[in-house]
Design a protein around this motif. Structure first.
Motif, PDB file in Angstrom:
ATOM      1  N   LEU A  92       0.834  -1.202   0.000  1.00 55.73           N
ATOM      2  CA  LEU A  92       0.000   0.000   0.000  1.00 55.73           C
ATOM      3  C   LEU A  92       0.869   1.253   0.000  1.00 55.73           C
ATOM      4  CD1 LEU A  92      -2.889  -0.951   2.474  1.00 55.73           C
ATOM      5  CD2 LEU A  92      -2.981  -0.862  -0.018  1.00 55.73           C
ATOM      6  N   GLU A  96       1.576   3.948  -3.018  1.00 54.65           N
ATOM      7  CA  GLU A  96       1.051   5.222  -2.514  1.00 54.65           C
ATOM      8  C   GLU A  96      -0.469   5.226  -2.432  1.00 54.65           C
ATOM      9  OE1 GLU A  96       2.733   8.254  -4.984  1.00 54.65           O
ATOM     10  OE2 GLU A  96       4.758   7.954  -4.196  1.00 54.65           O
ATOM     11  N   ILE A  97      -1.014   4.155  -1.865  1.00 56.29           N
ATOM     12  CA  ILE A  97      -2.476   4.067  -1.734  1.00 56.29           C
ATOM     13  C   ILE A  97      -2.879   3.680  -0.303  1.00 56.29           C
ATOM     14  CG2 ILE A  97      -2.924   3.551  -4.167  1.00 56.29           C
ATOM     15  CD1 ILE A  97      -3.043   0.597  -3.470  1.00 56.29           C
ATOM     16  N   SER A  99      -4.002   5.468   1.942  1.00 54.22           N
ATOM     17  CA  SER A  99      -5.227   6.171   2.335  1.00 54.22           C
ATOM     18  C   SER A  99      -6.487   5.424   1.905  1.00 54.22           C
ATOM     19  CB  SER A  99      -5.231   7.590   1.744  1.00 54.22           C
ATOM     20  OG  SER A  99      -5.183   7.538   0.328  1.00 54.22           O
ATOM     21  N   TRP A 100      -6.331   4.396   1.078  1.00 57.83           N
ATOM     22  CA  TRP A 100      -7.494   3.639   0.615  1.00 57.83           C
ATOM     23  C   TRP A 100      -7.851   2.474   1.527  1.00 57.83           C
ATOM     24  CZ3 TRP A 100      -6.129   2.485  -5.243  1.00 57.83           C
ATOM     25  CH2 TRP A 100      -5.870   3.696  -5.907  1.00 57.83           C
ATOM     26  N   LEU A 108     -14.258   2.241  -5.232  1.00 57.42           N
ATOM     27  CA  LEU A 108     -13.049   2.592  -5.963  1.00 57.42           C
ATOM     28  C   LEU A 108     -13.334   2.742  -7.448  1.00 57.42           C
ATOM     29  CD1 LEU A 108     -10.480   0.087  -4.380  1.00 57.42           C
ATOM     30  CD2 LEU A 108     -11.001   2.409  -3.631  1.00 57.42           C
ATOM     31  N   MET A 112      -8.290   2.269  -9.619  1.00 59.35           N
ATOM     32  CA  MET A 112      -7.924   2.048  -8.218  1.00 59.35           C
ATOM     33  C   MET A 112      -8.102   0.575  -7.853  1.00 59.35           C
ATOM     34  SD  MET A 112      -9.788   5.450  -6.709  1.00 59.35           S
ATOM     35  CE  MET A 112      -9.567   5.154  -4.951  1.00 59.35           C
ATOM     36  N   LYS A 115      -5.278  -1.569  -9.113  1.00 60.49           N
ATOM     37  CA  LYS A 115      -4.068  -1.576  -8.282  1.00 60.49           C
ATOM     38  C   LYS A 115      -4.201  -2.579  -7.142  1.00 60.49           C
ATOM     39  CE  LYS A 115      -1.799   2.917  -8.800  1.00 60.49           C
ATOM     40  NZ  LYS A 115      -1.365   4.137  -8.083  1.00 60.49           N
ATOM     41  N   ASN A 142      -0.631   5.530 -14.287  1.00 57.26           N
ATOM     42  CA  ASN A 142      -0.678   4.299 -13.497  1.00 57.26           C
ATOM     43  C   ASN A 142      -0.187   3.092 -14.296  1.00 57.26           C
ATOM     44  OD1 ASN A 142      -1.648   4.939 -10.799  1.00 57.26           O
ATOM     45  ND2 ASN A 142      -3.481   5.685 -11.825  1.00 57.26           N
TER      46      ASN A 142
END
Length: 275
Positions: A92, A96-97, A99-100, A108, A112, A115, A142
């Motif tokens: 994560l 850089e995710i 925050s999800w 999502l 998203m 990923k 991405n």
């Protein structure tokens, strides 16, 4: 045969049998003939934990949160609870995710969710990674991130089988390819060797002309400061052609034109109408 530690492109038109082959390798369905070897021994259920599979049809649980989803898949692959948490946290942060983590999958965007699906596929660092259209749904930014992750996994010694219709991805990523058509293999080998095998022996040339008349059949394109032409070897050696061209002006560019993967793909499928 797929060599260890390479990115291997599995190519072919729709209906060629790519997804069927991938499902057989993943032991989702049984093959009705033939034998698949994994590290020199017949493929069996014990190898499932050593394979990662990103299917074209994505398979996330829409009501689950990202963190719970990834922990679940990591545990399915045999990871301990503590290792699963460590690896999920690592990925994560890497993509850089972080925050999800408390978001539900259904909340999502497609990219998203892609990923998250990618992380679930690679989290256990399988020895064989099978990616079916891995860039579907990604914007260029991405797609570049995932491309770099795939290259990094290859550098770790992971073997990657890439099935895609995006020929530019094949050009950028693949070391070797196999092309199948109607369940039959019609082309296989190192990408560089295949391109050389089917090269048209034509050179792209740019020169600053000195006024000497050039053959009209060269297809001359003039700009304000140079002339661009495509010149066939016609049995000459490249150095002979270069010497001949120098009599028409100063050479600014001289490079062999190699076929693109898209051109090869179309050519091979047309030349094997029955597989």
């Amino acid at each position: 045969m797929v060599p260890r530690g390479v990115i291997f492109g599995l190519l072919g038109p729709n209906g060629a049998g790519k997804t069927t082959l991938i499902r057989i390798i993943n032991q989702i369905i049984d093959g009705d003939s033939g034998l698949i070897l994994f590290k020199g021994e017949p493929l069996s259920s014990k190898h499932i934990s050593q394979i990662g599979y990103l299917p074209e049809e994505r398979g996330l649980y829409k009501k689950m949160k990202v963190w719970d989803q990834l922990i679940y898949f990591a545990r399915l692959k045999g990871m301990s609870a503590s290792m699963a948490k460590e690896k999920v946290k690592y990925w994560l942060e890497k993509l850089e995710i972080s925050s999800w983590r408390e978001k539900r999958i259904e909340d999502l965007s497609k990219g998203m969710a892609q990923k998250v699906q990618f992380i679930s596929t690679v989290i256990h660092e399988p020895e064989l990674l099978i990616l079916d259209e891995p860039f579907s749904g990604f914007d260029p930014m991405n797609a570049e991130i995932i491309k770099n992750e795939i290259l990094e996994l290859k550098d770790k010694g992971i073997t990657v089988v890439l099935s895609t219709h995006r020929m530019e991805s094949v050009e950028l990523l693949c070391d070797e390819i196999a092309m199948i058509h109607k369940s039959k293999k019609i082309l296989e080998g190192k990408l560089s060797d295949i391109k050389r095998k089917f090269r048209p022996h034509v050179y792209q040339v740019a020169l600053s002309p000195n006024g000497t008349q050039m053959p009209a059949e060269w297809g001359i394109h003039r700009t304000s400061d140079k002339v661009e032409i495509q010149v066939p070897l016609n049995g000459k050696r490249p150095n002979q052609l270069l010497l001949e061209l120098m009599s028409f002006g100063d050479i600014l560019e001289f490079r062999e034109i190699l076929p693109t993967m898209e051109e090869l793909f179309i050519q091979q499928v047309k030349s094997h109408p029955h597989g």
